[in-house]
Enzyme design. Sequence first.
Site, PDB file in Angstrom:
ATOM      1  N   LYS A  73      54.585 -43.296 -29.070  1.00  4.63           N
ATOM      2  CA  LYS A  73      55.109 -44.188 -28.032  1.00  4.63           C
ATOM      3  C   LYS A  73      54.036 -44.986 -27.282  1.00  4.63           C
ATOM      4  O   LYS A  73      54.373 -45.880 -26.508  1.00  4.63           O
ATOM      5  CB  LYS A  73      55.908 -43.369 -27.014  1.00  4.63           C
ATOM      6  CG  LYS A  73      55.057 -42.359 -26.244  1.00  4.63           C
ATOM      7  CD  LYS A  73      55.873 -41.633 -25.184  1.00  4.63           C
ATOM      8  CE  LYS A  73      54.980 -40.722 -24.355  1.00  4.63           C
ATOM      9  NZ  LYS A  73      55.725 -40.055 -23.277  1.00  4.63           N
ATOM     10  N   LYS A  84      60.998 -51.172 -25.043  1.00  3.58           N
ATOM     11  CA  LYS A  84      59.979 -51.933 -25.767  1.00  3.58           C
ATOM     12  C   LYS A  84      60.476 -52.412 -27.127  1.00  3.58           C
ATOM     13  O   LYS A  84      59.816 -53.218 -27.800  1.00  3.58           O
ATOM     14  CB  LYS A  84      58.714 -51.087 -25.906  1.00  3.58           C
ATOM     15  CG  LYS A  84      58.047 -50.812 -24.564  1.00  3.58           C
ATOM     16  CD  LYS A  84      56.972 -49.770 -24.652  1.00  3.58           C
ATOM     17  CE  LYS A  84      56.346 -49.531 -23.279  1.00  3.58           C
ATOM     18  NZ  LYS A  84      57.323 -49.011 -22.273  1.00  3.58           N
ATOM     19  N   SER A 122      56.278 -38.561 -17.513  1.00  2.02           N
ATOM     20  CA  SER A 122      56.232 -38.169 -18.916  1.00  2.02           C
ATOM     21  C   SER A 122      54.784 -38.131 -19.400  1.00  2.02           C
ATOM     22  O   SER A 122      53.894 -38.762 -18.816  1.00  2.02           O
ATOM     23  CB  SER A 122      57.050 -39.143 -19.777  1.00  2.02           C
ATOM     24  OG  SER A 122      56.513 -40.451 -19.698  1.00  2.02           O
ATOM     25  N   ALA A 177      63.869 -37.052 -30.738  1.00  3.12           N
ATOM     26  CA  ALA A 177      62.984 -37.524 -29.666  1.00  3.12           C
ATOM     27  C   ALA A 177      61.540 -37.647 -30.133  1.00  3.12           C
ATOM     28  O   ALA A 177      60.673 -38.038 -29.354  1.00  3.12           O
ATOM     29  CB  ALA A 177      63.066 -36.579 -28.472  1.00  3.12           C
ATOM     30  N   SER A 234      65.509 -44.219 -27.929  1.00  3.64           N
ATOM     31  CA  SER A 234      64.787 -45.469 -28.146  1.00  3.64           C
ATOM     32  C   SER A 234      64.187 -45.941 -26.829  1.00  3.64           C
ATOM     33  O   SER A 234      64.198 -45.217 -25.828  1.00  3.64           O
ATOM     34  CB  SER A 234      65.705 -46.535 -28.744  1.00  3.64           C
ATOM     35  OG  SER A 234      64.947 -47.663 -29.146  1.00  3.64           O
ATOM     36  N   VAL A 245      60.047 -43.185 -17.993  1.00  2.58           N
ATOM     37  CA  VAL A 245      60.473 -42.046 -17.183  1.00  2.58           C
ATOM     38  C   VAL A 245      59.272 -41.547 -16.388  1.00  2.58           C
ATOM     39  O   VAL A 245      58.151 -41.514 -16.896  1.00  2.58           O
ATOM     40  CB  VAL A 245      61.074 -40.912 -18.045  1.00  2.58           C
ATOM     41  CG1 VAL A 245      62.433 -41.307 -18.583  1.00  2.58           C
ATOM     42  CG2 VAL A 245      60.142 -40.522 -19.177  1.00  2.58           C
TER      43      VAL A 245
END
Length: 613
Positions: free
Chosen positions: A373, A415, A456, A369, A412, A453
């Site tokens: 991002k 995007k 986050s 993870a 993943s 999500v």
Amino acid sequence: MTSTWIDKIPSSYRHLLIILIDVCSLVLAHYLAFYLRYEGNVPPAKMALMPKLLLTVVPLRLIFFVWFGLYRGFWRYAGIQDLMRIFRAVSLSSATIALVLRLLYGLTDLPRSVFVIDWALTIMLIGGSRFSLRALRALTPPSQNKNSKRVLIVGADDTAENLLHSILFQPREYQIIGLVSDRPDKQKMFIHGVPVLGTRHELAELVAKHDIQEIFIAMPFASASVFREIVAQCQTAKLRIKRVPAVKEILNGHVTVSQLREVQLEDLLGREPVSLDFEKVEAFLQSQVVLVTGAGGSIGSELCRQIARFRPSLLVMLDQAENGLYRLDQDFIQSKSEVARALVIADVTDANRMQEIFARFQPHLVFHAAAHKHVPLMELNKKEAVKNNVLGTLVLARMACAFHAAKMVMISTDKAVNPTSVMGASKRLAEMLLQDMSRRNRTAFITVRFGNVLGSDGSVVPLFKEQILNGGPVTVTHPDIERYFMTIPEAVQLVLQAGAFGQGGEIFILDMGQPVKIVDLARNLITLSGYKPEDIGIQITGLRLGEKLYEELWTSEEKIQSTIYNKILMAQATTPRHELNGEIDQLVETAKNGTEEEVLKLLRELVPNYQAE
């Protein structure tokens, strides 16, 4: 709580008072039974017998009353179940008294009707004394509070009645102005003296007309569309919106004010609960050494929490940042978790460090993870995006193979589909890399792709909340921008399910439902925070570097298949059949020592559908 003179008596004395009232009731019922049976002309022999009989009747009644728990209840809340207990206690004690008087004392000449009348009178007097306490409490005006909030309850069924009843017995923190129901038969009716004022479609008008400050949604079965409609109608007013819990969260079917909670964005999304294949996931995780990278982040930490429930032999929690890992471990300590765990500070791009960790812990399963991002930030740091997202994945995948891990599952993003950003392209390349390696190794490499999500780290919702807290404005990049959303726990459950189900080489795609306009999300969040959107303001700032108006979950080239799990789809990918390792090594070396232009050139060659803006 509304208090009567009885409530002010200490509890021990209150119990004695209730017993004394019962004794008086029993004596009265006993004498009345004889007077009614003999129509006021009780024979002298029977009159002399009556006080002696009380020495048997009263103790036996009280024994049965104690046995049936008549002195353990709060009689100000007396209901049908309490009445049934009184009925059973009196009936059984009456039968016992009749047997004792006839068989032990030989009093066979007592008329049966005396026992029947005494039974009926005792039920009425004992029950009446209990329910009179409730009536007295209901008739006593609650203490007034000048700051009480004006409330409208949406709903007029049993749940709304339960909630209304509990509020009416509280001090006037809330003043219930009325109820709202869509049922025609409830219109203009009253529940506990509170009127049904109209339908849900008249909510905005009712809020304005009655100066409502809070809305309680007493509809445990309400769909997301109902919540969205209510929130939309409340955007013209400054008020709080609360809801009763879902049915599965309500104990005993009773609802109280303390169970109300704020309406959350999750309620507006309407995500159905995940039906986890518990046995398959348990067989996948139980008694295994599990490594989670990015364990201090939003997804990684929830992965650790949920994996811990399935009792792995060791949970290795790895992150480059110490603060998130520390907070996660504190969560485990606070929850008194007994799972064996190891906290590891490390950089996934450091091959030597990763080799040391794999050699020490020998993980059977790897959940990857860790990633950069943030799209605009990575546009300003392109080489770092490639190093972390591509090199980090490559290093982990090689270690998983070298140390014979059974599976590696990578998180993943949507995007990665037709990417317009370096972040998206780097994640797409990581997907391709794992599919390539899965064809040539015994380790099963699995990718799980999903959208945003809620809540986050660094996502739009925490940003909006902070902007609202600071008085606004809330910043949205484009009036038409849309994103897919799901909750963190839901995403992680589906990741575990896909990991247990996958055999290697798959790209699983989570069903994200319908995309949500970010500007609507902003309006709803402002309303749920108790403000009007115009009071806080929404400012359009323009699309950021690498940002798309609409996200996609798969490309036109990918063939989508359903799986046995209704929220998990599988993409038949179009990864080239030649080995990617060499080309990726070249890209990584360029990211370390070359220029950003050289990195972008190689990235375009490796990810043909990457359209850099």
